[in-house]
Design a protein around this motif. Structure first.
Motif, PDB file in Angstrom:
ATOM      1  N   LEU A   1      56.616  42.667  39.326  1.00 55.53           N
ATOM      2  CA  LEU A   1      56.322  42.321  37.934  1.00 55.53           C
ATOM      3  C   LEU A   1      56.910  40.960  37.597  1.00 55.53           C
ATOM      4  O   LEU A   1      56.308  40.173  36.866  1.00 55.53           O
ATOM      5  CB  LEU A   1      56.876  43.398  37.015  1.00 55.53           C
ATOM      6  CG  LEU A   1      56.028  44.673  37.035  1.00 55.53           C
ATOM      7  CD1 LEU A   1      56.647  45.727  36.154  1.00 55.53           C
ATOM      8  CD2 LEU A   1      54.613  44.378  36.568  1.00 55.53           C
ATOM      9  N   GLU A   2      58.057  40.698  38.162  1.00 56.69           N
ATOM     10  CA  GLU A   2      58.633  39.373  37.954  1.00 56.69           C
ATOM     11  C   GLU A   2      57.710  38.307  38.521  1.00 56.69           C
ATOM     12  O   GLU A   2      57.425  37.284  37.898  1.00 56.69           O
ATOM     13  CB  GLU A   2      59.992  39.280  38.652  1.00 56.69           C
ATOM     14  CG  GLU A   2      60.982  40.330  38.200  1.00 56.69           C
ATOM     15  CD  GLU A   2      61.334  40.178  36.727  1.00 56.69           C
ATOM     16  OE1 GLU A   2      61.348  39.030  36.249  1.00 56.69           O
ATOM     17  OE2 GLU A   2      61.580  41.213  36.065  1.00 56.69           O
TER      18      GLU A   2
ATOM     19  N   LEU B   1      44.359  27.492  30.537  1.00 56.64           N
ATOM     20  CA  LEU B   1      43.377  27.798  29.498  1.00 56.64           C
ATOM     21  C   LEU B   1      43.194  26.596  28.592  1.00 56.64           C
ATOM     22  O   LEU B   1      42.066  26.185  28.288  1.00 56.64           O
ATOM     23  CB  LEU B   1      43.836  28.994  28.671  1.00 56.64           C
ATOM     24  CG  LEU B   1      43.717  30.361  29.308  1.00 56.64           C
ATOM     25  CD1 LEU B   1      44.098  31.432  28.314  1.00 56.64           C
ATOM     26  CD2 LEU B   1      42.288  30.584  29.773  1.00 56.64           C
TER      27      LEU B   1
ATOM     28  N   ILE C   1      51.722  34.183  35.826  1.00 52.58           N
ATOM     29  CA  ILE C   1      50.963  34.071  34.590  1.00 52.58           C
ATOM     30  C   ILE C   1      51.484  32.950  33.713  1.00 52.58           C
ATOM     31  O   ILE C   1      50.901  32.592  32.707  1.00 52.58           O
ATOM     32  CB  ILE C   1      51.002  35.422  33.832  1.00 52.58           C
ATOM     33  CG1 ILE C   1      49.727  35.552  33.016  1.00 52.58           C
ATOM     34  CG2 ILE C   1      52.212  35.520  32.948  1.00 52.58           C
ATOM     35  CD1 ILE C   1      49.540  36.931  32.501  1.00 52.58           C
TER      36      ILE C   1
ATOM     37  N   THR D   1      37.022  29.918  33.744  1.00 53.06           N
ATOM     38  CA  THR D   1      38.153  30.363  32.933  1.00 53.06           C
ATOM     39  C   THR D   1      38.182  31.877  32.850  1.00 53.06           C
ATOM     40  O   THR D   1      39.219  32.516  32.994  1.00 53.06           O
ATOM     41  CB  THR D   1      38.045  29.783  31.521  1.00 53.06           C
ATOM     42  OG1 THR D   1      37.606  28.440  31.615  1.00 53.06           O
ATOM     43  CG2 THR D   1      39.365  29.836  30.833  1.00 53.06           C
ATOM     44  N   TYR D   2      37.032  32.372  32.622  1.00 52.85           N
ATOM     45  CA  TYR D   2      36.925  33.829  32.512  1.00 52.85           C
ATOM     46  C   TYR D   2      37.425  34.476  33.789  1.00 52.85           C
ATOM     47  O   TYR D   2      38.200  35.428  33.771  1.00 52.85           O
ATOM     48  CB  TYR D   2      35.474  34.198  32.265  1.00 52.85           C
ATOM     49  CG  TYR D   2      35.290  35.641  31.910  1.00 52.85           C
ATOM     50  CD1 TYR D   2      35.045  36.014  30.607  1.00 52.85           C
ATOM     51  CD2 TYR D   2      35.352  36.618  32.878  1.00 52.85           C
ATOM     52  CE1 TYR D   2      34.887  37.326  30.276  1.00 52.85           C
ATOM     53  CE2 TYR D   2      35.208  37.932  32.561  1.00 52.85           C
ATOM     54  CZ  TYR D   2      34.969  38.290  31.259  1.00 52.85           C
ATOM     55  OH  TYR D   2      34.820  39.589  30.928  1.00 52.85           O
TER      56      TYR D   2
ATOM     57  N   VAL E   1      41.212  34.434  34.017  1.00 51.25           N
ATOM     58  CA  VAL E   1      41.884  35.436  33.187  1.00 51.25           C
ATOM     59  C   VAL E   1      41.633  36.826  33.748  1.00 51.25           C
ATOM     60  O   VAL E   1      42.528  37.664  33.809  1.00 51.25           O
ATOM     61  CB  VAL E   1      41.388  35.345  31.734  1.00 51.25           C
ATOM     62  CG1 VAL E   1      41.992  36.464  30.921  1.00 51.25           C
ATOM     63  CG2 VAL E   1      41.767  34.021  31.145  1.00 51.25           C
ATOM     64  N   ASP E   2      40.433  37.010  34.165  1.00 51.29           N
ATOM     65  CA  ASP E   2      40.084  38.333  34.676  1.00 51.29           C
ATOM     66  C   ASP E   2      40.887  38.668  35.914  1.00 51.29           C
ATOM     67  O   ASP E   2      41.313  39.803  36.111  1.00 51.29           O
ATOM     68  CB  ASP E   2      38.593  38.372  34.980  1.00 51.29           C
ATOM     69  CG  ASP E   2      38.126  39.770  35.226  1.00 51.29           C
ATOM     70  OD1 ASP E   2      38.294  40.593  34.303  1.00 51.29           O
ATOM     71  OD2 ASP E   2      37.636  40.053  36.325  1.00 51.29           O
TER      72      ASP E   2
ATOM     73  N   TYR F   1      54.708  38.533  38.866  1.00 49.51           N
ATOM     74  CA  TYR F   1      53.527  38.431  38.010  1.00 49.51           C
ATOM     75  C   TYR F   1      53.801  37.507  36.842  1.00 49.51           C
ATOM     76  O   TYR F   1      52.982  36.673  36.480  1.00 49.51           O
ATOM     77  CB  TYR F   1      53.128  39.821  37.505  1.00 49.51           C
ATOM     78  CG  TYR F   1      51.890  39.782  36.693  1.00 49.51           C
ATOM     79  CD1 TYR F   1      50.657  39.668  37.313  1.00 49.51           C
ATOM     80  CD2 TYR F   1      51.938  39.798  35.311  1.00 49.51           C
ATOM     81  CE1 TYR F   1      49.512  39.588  36.573  1.00 49.51           C
ATOM     82  CE2 TYR F   1      50.797  39.714  34.574  1.00 49.51           C
ATOM     83  CZ  TYR F   1      49.582  39.611  35.202  1.00 49.51           C
ATOM     84  OH  TYR F   1      48.449  39.518  34.472  1.00 49.51           O
ATOM     85  N   LEU F   2      54.969  37.673  36.289  1.00 48.81           N
ATOM     86  CA  LEU F   2      55.315  36.803  35.160  1.00 48.81           C
ATOM     87  C   LEU F   2      55.254  35.347  35.591  1.00 48.81           C
ATOM     88  O   LEU F   2      54.757  34.488  34.860  1.00 48.81           O
ATOM     89  CB  LEU F   2      56.711  37.142  34.665  1.00 48.81           C
ATOM     90  CG  LEU F   2      56.781  38.233  33.629  1.00 48.81           C
ATOM     91  CD1 LEU F   2      58.180  38.308  33.050  1.00 48.81           C
ATOM     92  CD2 LEU F   2      55.795  37.936  32.508  1.00 48.81           C
TER      93      LEU F   2
ATOM     94  N   HIS G   1      43.835  37.666  36.564  1.00 51.13           N
ATOM     95  CA  HIS G   1      45.164  38.032  36.099  1.00 51.13           C
ATOM     96  C   HIS G   1      45.171  39.451  35.569  1.00 51.13           C
ATOM     97  O   HIS G   1      46.100  40.221  35.832  1.00 51.13           O
ATOM     98  CB  HIS G   1      45.619  37.068  35.005  1.00 51.13           C
ATOM     99  CG  HIS G   1      46.161  35.792  35.552  1.00 51.13           C
ATOM    100  ND1 HIS G   1      47.293  35.737  36.318  1.00 51.13           N
ATOM    101  CD2 HIS G   1      45.720  34.526  35.465  1.00 51.13           C
ATOM    102  CE1 HIS G   1      47.530  34.493  36.662  1.00 51.13           C
ATOM    103  NE2 HIS G   1      46.587  33.727  36.168  1.00 51.13           N
ATOM    104  N   ILE G   2      44.163  39.751  34.833  1.00 47.60           N
ATOM    105  CA  ILE G   2      44.113  41.085  34.237  1.00 47.60           C
ATOM    106  C   ILE G   2      44.056  42.146  35.319  1.00 47.60           C
ATOM    107  O   ILE G   2      44.776  43.150  35.272  1.00 47.60           O
ATOM    108  CB  ILE G   2      42.895  41.203  33.303  1.00 47.60           C
ATOM    109  CG1 ILE G   2      43.177  40.462  32.020  1.00 47.60           C
ATOM    110  CG2 ILE G   2      42.597  42.657  33.018  1.00 47.60           C
ATOM    111  CD1 ILE G   2      42.085  40.555  31.021  1.00 47.60           C
TER     112      ILE G   2
ATOM    113  N   LEU H   1      49.057  30.258  33.052  1.00 52.94           N
ATOM    114  CA  LEU H   1      47.766  30.602  32.459  1.00 52.94           C
ATOM    115  C   LEU H   1      47.514  29.879  31.139  1.00 52.94           C
ATOM    116  O   LEU H   1      46.443  29.296  30.968  1.00 52.94           O
ATOM    117  CB  LEU H   1      47.674  32.115  32.293  1.00 52.94           C
ATOM    118  CG  LEU H   1      46.310  32.606  31.852  1.00 52.94           C
ATOM    119  CD1 LEU H   1      45.297  32.317  32.939  1.00 52.94           C
ATOM    120  CD2 LEU H   1      46.343  34.077  31.545  1.00 52.94           C
TER     121      LEU H   1
ATOM    122  N   LEU I   1      47.347  42.498  36.906  1.00 52.63           N
ATOM    123  CA  LEU I   1      48.291  43.192  36.019  1.00 52.63           C
ATOM    124  C   LEU I   1      47.991  44.681  35.995  1.00 52.63           C
ATOM    125  O   LEU I   1      48.902  45.508  36.000  1.00 52.63           O
ATOM    126  CB  LEU I   1      48.202  42.613  34.609  1.00 52.63           C
ATOM    127  CG  LEU I   1      49.107  43.284  33.589  1.00 52.63           C
ATOM    128  CD1 LEU I   1      50.555  43.191  34.024  1.00 52.63           C
ATOM    129  CD2 LEU I   1      48.945  42.659  32.225  1.00 52.63           C
ATOM    130  N   ASP I   2      46.730  44.982  35.960  1.00 54.34           N
ATOM    131  CA  ASP I   2      46.355  46.400  35.958  1.00 54.34           C
ATOM    132  C   ASP I   2      46.916  47.099  37.182  1.00 54.34           C
ATOM    133  O   ASP I   2      47.501  48.178  37.096  1.00 54.34           O
ATOM    134  CB  ASP I   2      44.835  46.553  35.923  1.00 54.34           C
ATOM    135  CG  ASP I   2      44.311  46.325  34.528  1.00 54.34           C
ATOM    136  OD1 ASP I   2      45.138  46.262  33.608  1.00 54.34           O
ATOM    137  OD2 ASP I   2      43.094  46.193  34.360  1.00 54.34           O
TER     138      ASP I   2
END
Lengths: 1226, 247
Positions: free
Chosen positions: B7-8, B21, B14, B89-90, B93-94, B10-11, B96-97, B17, B100-101
């Motif tokens: 998770l770190e 963007l 991100i 861009t999409y 973000v996707d 991940y931070l 990343h999502i 990002l 994260l999921d």
């Protein structure tokens, strides 16, 4: 009830008064008359007899007659005065207990005494208070009792002036509501309230303090400190509770040794010694709040108990009536001993009743003699004795059974106790019961044994040792700090408060000699807690204690909370990301929309800036669409047709047009049309009219014309400025298009109405109208008018053609064809018109050069023989090649036409003799040929004049014609032409070759056919036919015999199986009209046609047998070789010998020549039929259709259909024409 | 609290990002401005043309129109770029999502494991579980959304958005990975029914399809069809086109 009772009481008093004659009645003379008297609560005793009383006795007794019963009341007895208020309480207590007691006469006073409650009695001493409004009955009676002679106290009251009754503010009447106080609030104020004890203690302490010269402690401070102590203890106990285990799961009652625990009979644990007993076994009907202590802990906690009945220690004790102790179990089991109170199971009574013999028994288990009382084995004759506890310890069989005995005085429940020694226990040896505990009871017993072992320890002879055995027991619920607990009071029940906490507690309090006071206070508090069984002094905290115990268990997972917190954080992040994604998705959509918008904007601007261009472009696109074969799409390749420029000065094609268009060279539709016309006319000019190019051009001109007209109209309606290509400022004529009524059309249709116009204009108008009408919604009126319009148009065109012709005829050789057909269809007509034009041209040449030039028949089945697009042009499918012919009327009219023409043409023509000779020939052969012939692509020849020269020549070597057209070659000789043709053929083999491919099939059918008639001796024109065949056969190589060759080839080419185009009905009508026009000769030939045509072997015919409808059949040459023949690769069945033999006889019978036919039925039957029974098949759709419908019954019709299909399939095979599908036609 | 190291990571990942963007959006903005400029130019040219057309020779006309044409093609280029950028861009973000999921799913599983280790389940934990199951229900929706979009960005890539192992077999999606997401009123709608995306969706194979995505139910699909799939509208259009071509 209560009232009545009150009344009764009153009556008692009254009577009493009366009886005594004294004024005591003012006691409580309230209430009214009690009419009926239920049994008085006081149950005044019925005395047995009045007479037994002495006088003195009688003087002391009041007799009361209640409900017919006589009651005597001793005058010295206190008589309670009962108020209504007290009724209830009395009722209750009365109901509860004293019914029996009240029976006793003598104990009247006692029973009465029982009633008044403690309070009453207590209050009794302060009699002065009694004078108040409150009149407790007990008080009254005591007074009465104590001083019967003293007058009853008078009610006295005084008014207190100092009391202000209404100092409390009036509360809102609506409602009170409870607000939970926050913990801080609770923290601040003391919840504890002092009671008298505290007050007394504080008083004492304060006295001492004052005497010592210290300030006294205020009650408020005291309350606060106690409160703090309570809180502290709760917190402490809470933390302790965490470390304590919960209830011991396998605890068992040490009386019955059972671990069963019901809600009504739970196992209790002593809070000090952790003794576990059932409620019932130890006599605890109600589980007390707070702590519970067993009797011995309660009464002599510091001293271990010894049972008087057994030598063992430990277990549940009860006190005996003489102040010693005994095990409950012992008391139960030893028969002489019992409990005084069977509910509370205490005290133990009857020790004295135990016979000395029992005391003397020696326990066989502990072997101790003289200690305690033993029981004996219940087995008869077994005298083993054992202490009850020893037996429990040893796990002997001991059972208590409830027994229900029904005796004379009702059912009673008793218990039957059975105990056996080790040897007599019913379930076998008991000593190792633990090991062999398999059966339930055994397990029970064994379990008990071990339990008993655990429960008891032998007390040492000298009772110095302390309660060591108890150490064996399970850890108690609150058994912390066990070591010292025996010696002291159960202090440890109250959580100890460490001194530092104590200091902290008292920080906020200002008290002199604080420490000393705190010490005393703490001690006092501890004692107070102990006196209350360790109950918290503040109720709220106590109840909270339980709740906290559960909730605080969850607290330790702070980690978890943190993790959850974190999870929440991530989820938030996830949501944010989702939002971002959504945003971008929206942006993406927006951008896409913007892009679309951009495109639309561009289109709009283009329309705005160059509407003409757009219109023209779309028009051109449509035109290009119409040019399906792409003949016109590219410029003519001059390398392939070097002579093109000789004919065409201004080449034009669609791509060039497009280029010009894009270069803004066209300003209006008219410009475009001009080039279009140029292109078409070029094509028409260069190509002979029987080429596909020619036809394509005609077609294009037709459809293109419509497109252009449409474009014209559009341009007009949108209002284009031709100079700029922009829209006109004000669009006009918006409604010009598509707005015309039937009237308009009708008026146009009337020739009178357009007389003022030139024919061209009329044509234009009509075409416009046609377009308009076509664009209208389909309806009956529309169809009709379309038809009318077409007819008009065709008529008009014809007229124009005639005019032209007329002009040309004047110029040229006057070969006007009087028998122009009236076209029935637009396109067809156009084609024909063109054909005629061509012919005219041809005629001009022919006039000098002879027949060779005409060449009007297209060799349509191959690749175009000519020039434009030679190599690149796709091979025209046969069907297309057929097309023009197909559009023509079928054979009959065709023939008629021809014969008429040739007849007309005959004299004075160069080719006259050819025409003459040829003329009948086609008629004879014509209808047969298409069937017998194997030509894969029957070339159509509509209405061609009998111009001489062999068709093949013209087909194959188109250039001949072109050559002839060359300037200066007009008078070229026949020979030359042929040479030319040959040269052309040699020079351009590539276009020519495809044409040849189908031709090789020609010879064989022609052989057959020519042979057929000749051998059969067919009477009609055998010779010409023959020569033709020869000519045809040779024709491929020899050109010299062309004259005789020509008609034949023409017939081949010209026989159109028109069904491939499938417009029979339409085609038919005009034919008939023509026929009318044609005068006599035409009709005769027409008539002669059907029966007169020659039939050759392998032709397909409709054969009519007697009793049957016409049936599809094939003519077979009876003289064919017995080994069979192949007809174009299809084997032809050989007629059986029998059938052949029949021939002669049948011919005799019929008296004429017979044809051998082979039916297309399932069995392929043979038959000999005369000529008049045979009809050529496949030439005329109508004829065929009629024949198909001939059958009367559906089954026969169906069989005919099948046969027809079969025949057509045969035909297809023979021709190799797979595209032809008869079913389409049917 | 030191949680899972991933998770770190991940931070860290991100972190960039927002910058990216912003960069992309700025770029798009830029392009937009340029497009607007071009449009103004075109308008001017058009006016000019209309004013002078009568006097212009055909060659000049062609030239003039050509200029306009060129300007338009420039505009189109810009538009394409913008669309491309938006897609990129999409996708970013996707990506990343989806990561994260996956990480969240892992994290939750670990959490649950811890709970079980600690021997009992506190009511909170149960609550958490409940929330999870709720999340699971919701999740189908949002996952559909997620999946869809991932594919959507790459129209060439193809097809059913909801095929789990289609695009991210690497990221095993746990059922409880997505939480309740509030419904955004601006959420784009799809399908013939004009609803937001939910459940399984199918993408029309016509790249110019105006709708793009369809709910299975709305187009009478139960399973993903094999081969190409066109939405009802595009099918109609195609048929028309085909017949025209044939002619």
């Amino acid at each position: 009830m209560r009232k009545a009772r009150g009344g009764a009481c009153e009556t008692v008093v009254n009577r009493f008064n009366m009886g005594r004659g004294r004024g005591r009645g003012r006691g409580r003379g309230r209430g009214s008359s009690g009419q009926f008297r239920p049994p008085s609560p006081y149950r005044l005793q019925l005395s047995p007899s009045r007479e037994t009383l002495t006088y003195a006795q009688a003087q002391k007794i009041v007799e009361v007659d209640l409900d017919g019963r006589l009651h005597r009341i001793n005058i010295t007895d206190p008589l309670p005065v009962v108020t209504e208020d007290e009724m209830m309480a009395q009722d209750l207590s009365e109901c509860n207990s004293n019914k029996e007691n009240s029976e006793q006469t003598q104990s009247k006073a006692r029973s009465w005494r029982k009633l008044p409650n403690v309070k009453g009695r207590r209050n009794g001493k302060s009699a002065s208070h009694r004078a108040d409004a409150q009149p407790p009955g007990a008080h009254g009676d005591s007074q009465q009792h104590s001083s019967a002679q003293v007058p009853l106290p008078e009610p006295v009251f005084r008014v207190l002036s100092s009391v202000c009754p209404s100092d409390a503010p009036p509360l809102p009447a609506a409602y009170y509501h409870y607000t939970e106080r926050s913990s801080e609030e609770q923290e601040r104020e003391a919840e504890y309230d002092m009671d008298e004890e505290d007050l007394a203690w504080l008083e004492m302490v304060n006295q001492k303090r004052v005497s010592d010269g210290h300030a006294s402690v205020s009650p408020e401070t005291f309350e606060l400190l106690i409160d703090r102590l309570e809180r502290e203890s709760v917190a402490e106990s809470r933390s302790q509770a965490l470390s304590q285990s919960a209830i011991d799961e396998d605890a068992f009652c040490c009386v019955c040794l059972d671990d069963e625990c019901l809600n009504s009979n739970v196992i209790l644990f002593c809070d000090i010694c952790n003794l576990a007993v059932h409620q019932e076994c130890y006599g605890v009907p109600y589980v007390p709040e707070g702590q519970w202590l067993c009797r011995c802990c309660l009464q002599s906690p510091s001293r271990p108990m010894d049972c008087v009945l057994c030598p063992n220690r430990g277990g549940a004790f009860k006190q005996t009536s003489d102040g010693r102790w005994a095990h409950v179990a012992c008391a139960i089991w030893i028969p002489e001993v019992c409990f005084a109170n069977t509910v509370f199971l205490e005290p133990v009574e009857g020790i004295k009743n135990i016979p000395p013999a029992r005391w003397k028994l020696t326990c066989y288990l502990c072997k101790q003699k003289g200690r305690g009382a033993s029981i004996q084995c219940h087995k008869a004759n077994c005298y083993r004795a054992f202490h009850v506890t020893c037996a429990q310890k040893a796990g002997l069989f001991m059972k208590i059974d409830p027994v229900r005995e029904t005796g004379s005085n009702g059912t009673t429940f008793t218990v039957k106790k059975t105990a056996f020694c080790q040897h007599h226990s019913p379930l076998g040896p008991r000593h190792h019961g633990d090991d062999e505990a398999a059966a339930a009871e055994e397990r029970l017993a064994g379990g008990r044994g071990s339990r008993g072992q655990r429960s008891y320890t032998q007390s040492p002879p000298s009772p110095g040792k302390k309660n060591a055995p108890k150490g064996q027991k399970k850890k108690g619920k609150k058994g912390s700090g066990r070591p010292g607990r025996r010696s002291a009071l159960p202090v440890l029940l109250v959580p100890q408060i460490p001194s530092h906490r104590l200091n902290k507690i008292c920080t906020g309090v200002v008290v002199q000699r604080k420490n000393q006071f705190m010490q005393r206070l703490h001690n006092y508090w501890l004692l107070k807690r102990q006196s209350k069984n360790g109950m918290p002094l503040i109720r709220r905290l106590h109840s909270h204690l339980q709740a906290h115990k559960t909730t605080e268990l969850k607290e330790p997972d702070e980690k978890l909370c943190a993790a959850r917190e974190e999870l929440r954080y991530w989820q938030k992040l996830r949501q944010d990301l989702e939002r971002a994604r959504l945003l971008i998705e929206l942006i993406r959509k927006r951008e896409r929309l913007k892009r679309e918008q951009m495109k639309v904007q561009q289109a709009v601007l283009e329309l705005k800036l160059s509407p003409a261009l757009v219109l023209l472009r779309s028009t051109l696109d449509q035109l290009q669409d119409k040019d399906g074969a792409r003949i016109f799409s590219q410029p003519v390749n001059l390398a392939e047709v070097p002579d093109y420029p000789e004919f065409v000065s201004q080449p034009m094609d669609l791509s060039t047009m497009r280029a010009k268009l894009e270069a803004h060279a066209y300003c209006s539709v008219a410009d475009l049309e001009r080039d279009f016309d140029l292109m078409v006319s070029n094509c028409l000019k260069y190509n002979s009219k029987d080429t596909m190019f020619h036809k394509a051009a005609l077609q294009l001109r037709e459809v293109g014309g419509a497109v252009l007209r449409h474009a014209h109209r559009q341009a007009q309606s949108i209002g284009l400025d031709p100079s700029s290509g922009l829209h006109l400022p004000d669009s006009h004529n918006k409604h010009g298009f598509n707005q015309c009524s039937w009237d308009d059309v009708d008026s146009i249709l009337d020739p009178e109405n357009r007389l003022h116009l030139t024919t061209e204009e009329q044509l234009k108008t009509l075409l416009d109208q046609l377009d308009v009408v076509n664009s209208m919604r389909s309806s009956g009126g529309r169809t009709k008018r379309v038809r009318l319009l077409r007819r008009e148009i065709n008529a008009l065109r014809q007229r124009m053609n005639q005019q032209q012709l007329g002009a040309q005829v004047v110029n040229g050789n006057a070969k006007k064809d009087p028998k122009e057909e009236e076209p029935e269809e637009d396109r067809e007509e156009r084609v024909k018109v063109e054909v005629q034009k061509e012919r005219k041209k041809g005629k001009k040449e022919i006039a000098d050069s002879g027949p060779l030039t005409s060449a009007s028949t297209p060799g349509a089945d191959g690749s175009p023989p000519v020039l434009e697009l030679t190599g690149g042009a796709p091979l025209e499918p046969p069907v297309l090649g057929v097309a023009p012919g197909g559009r023509r009327s079928p054979g009959r009219s065709y023939k008629r036409q021809r014969s008429a023409r040739s007849g007309g043409k005959g004299p004075g023509e160069d080719e006259a003799e050819v025409g003459e000779t040829a003329c009948p020939q086609p008629e004879a052969v014509h209808e047969v040929t298409p069937l017998g012939r194997a030509g894969p692509a029957p070339p159509p020849v509509p209405a061609t004049p009998l111009a001489g020269v062999g068709r093949r020549t013209s087909i194959l070597f188109k250039k001949a014609k072109n050559g002839a057209r060359l300037p200066g070659k007009n008078k070229a000789s026949l020979a030359e032409d042929r040479v030319n043709g040959l040269d052309g053929a040699d020079g351009a083999p590539s276009p020519a070759m495809p044409t040849f491919t189908p031709l090789p099939s020609f010879p064989s059918p022609h052989h057959l056919r020519s042979r057929g008639p000749s051998s059969d001796g067919e009477p009609e024109k055998p010779l010409p036919t023959h020569t033709q065949q020869e000519g045809l056969m040779n024709g491929l190589g020899k050109h010299e015999d062309a004259p005789s060759d020509l008609p034949n080839s023409q017939t081949f080419n010209g026989s159109p199986p028109k069904r491939s185009r499938g417009k029979p009905a339409l085609a038919k009508v005009p034919d008939n009209e023509n026929a009318v026009d044609l005068a006599g000769s035409g009709t005769t030939t027409h008539l002669s046609l059907d029966s007169g045509s020659a039939l050759t072997p392998l032709d397909l015919v409709w054969a009519k047998c007697r009793g049957y409808p016409s049936y599809p059949a094939m003519i077979v040459d009876p003289g064919m070789p017995q080994e069979g023949v192949l007809h174009n690769g299809i084997p032809i069945p050989v007629p059986p010998v029998e059938v052949l033999k029949l021939c002669a006889r049948r011919e005799e019978e019929a008296g004429q020549k017979l044809f051998l036919v082979l039916f297309f039925d399932a069995k392929r039957t043979w038959q000999w039929l005369p000529r008049d029974k045979l009809m050529p098949m496949g030439l005329d759709d109508t004829v065929d259709k009629l024949r198909l419908m001939e059958g009367k019954k559906p089954s026969i019709r169906k069989s005919v259909h099948t046969a027809y299909d079969r025949a057509m399939a045969h035909l297809n095979h023979v021709r190799g024409n797979l595209n032809f599908t008869p079913s389409n036609f049917i | 609290m030191a949680t899972a190291i991933y998770l770190e990571h991940y931070l860290d990942s991100i972190e960039n990002l927002p910058c990216e963007l912003q960069r992309n959006f700025t770029l798009m903005r830029d392009l937009d401005n340029r497009t607007e400029e071009k449009k103004g130019e075109i308008d001017k040219l058009a006016e000019e043309y209309i004013a002078n057309v009568v006097n212009l020779a055909s060659v000049q006309r062609v030239e003039h129109l050509q200029k306009i044409q060129n300007a338009y093609s420039k505009c189109k280029e810009f538009s394409d770029d913008k669309v491309q950028l938006a897609m990129q861009t999409y996708e970013m973000v996707d990506k990343h999502i989806r990561r994260l999921d996956a990480d969240l799913a892992r994290f939750e599983n670990e959490l649950k494991g811890k709970l079980e280790l600690s021997g009992y389940e506190s009511p909170e934990a149960r609550g958490l579980k409940k929330a999870d199951s709720r999340g699971l229900r919701e999740k189908r929706v949002s996952r559909g959304r997620g999946r869809k979009s991932s594919d959507e960005d790459s129209p060439r890539k193809k097809k059913i958005k909801n095929n789990p192992d289609l695009s991210d077999g690497l990221l095993p999606m746990q059922p409880s990975d997505v939480l309740d997401m509030p419904v955004d009123p601006n959420e784009p709608t799809y399908c013939l029914c004009h609803q937001v995306s939910y459940g399984e969706m199918i993408g029309c194979d016509n790249p110019d399809c105006p709708i793009e995505w369809f709910h299975f139910a709305c187009v009478d699909l139960a399973t993903k069809p094999k081969g190409k799939w066109f939405c009802p509208r595009c099918t109609q259009d195609r048929k028309k086109k085909c017949t025209i071509d044939e002619r």
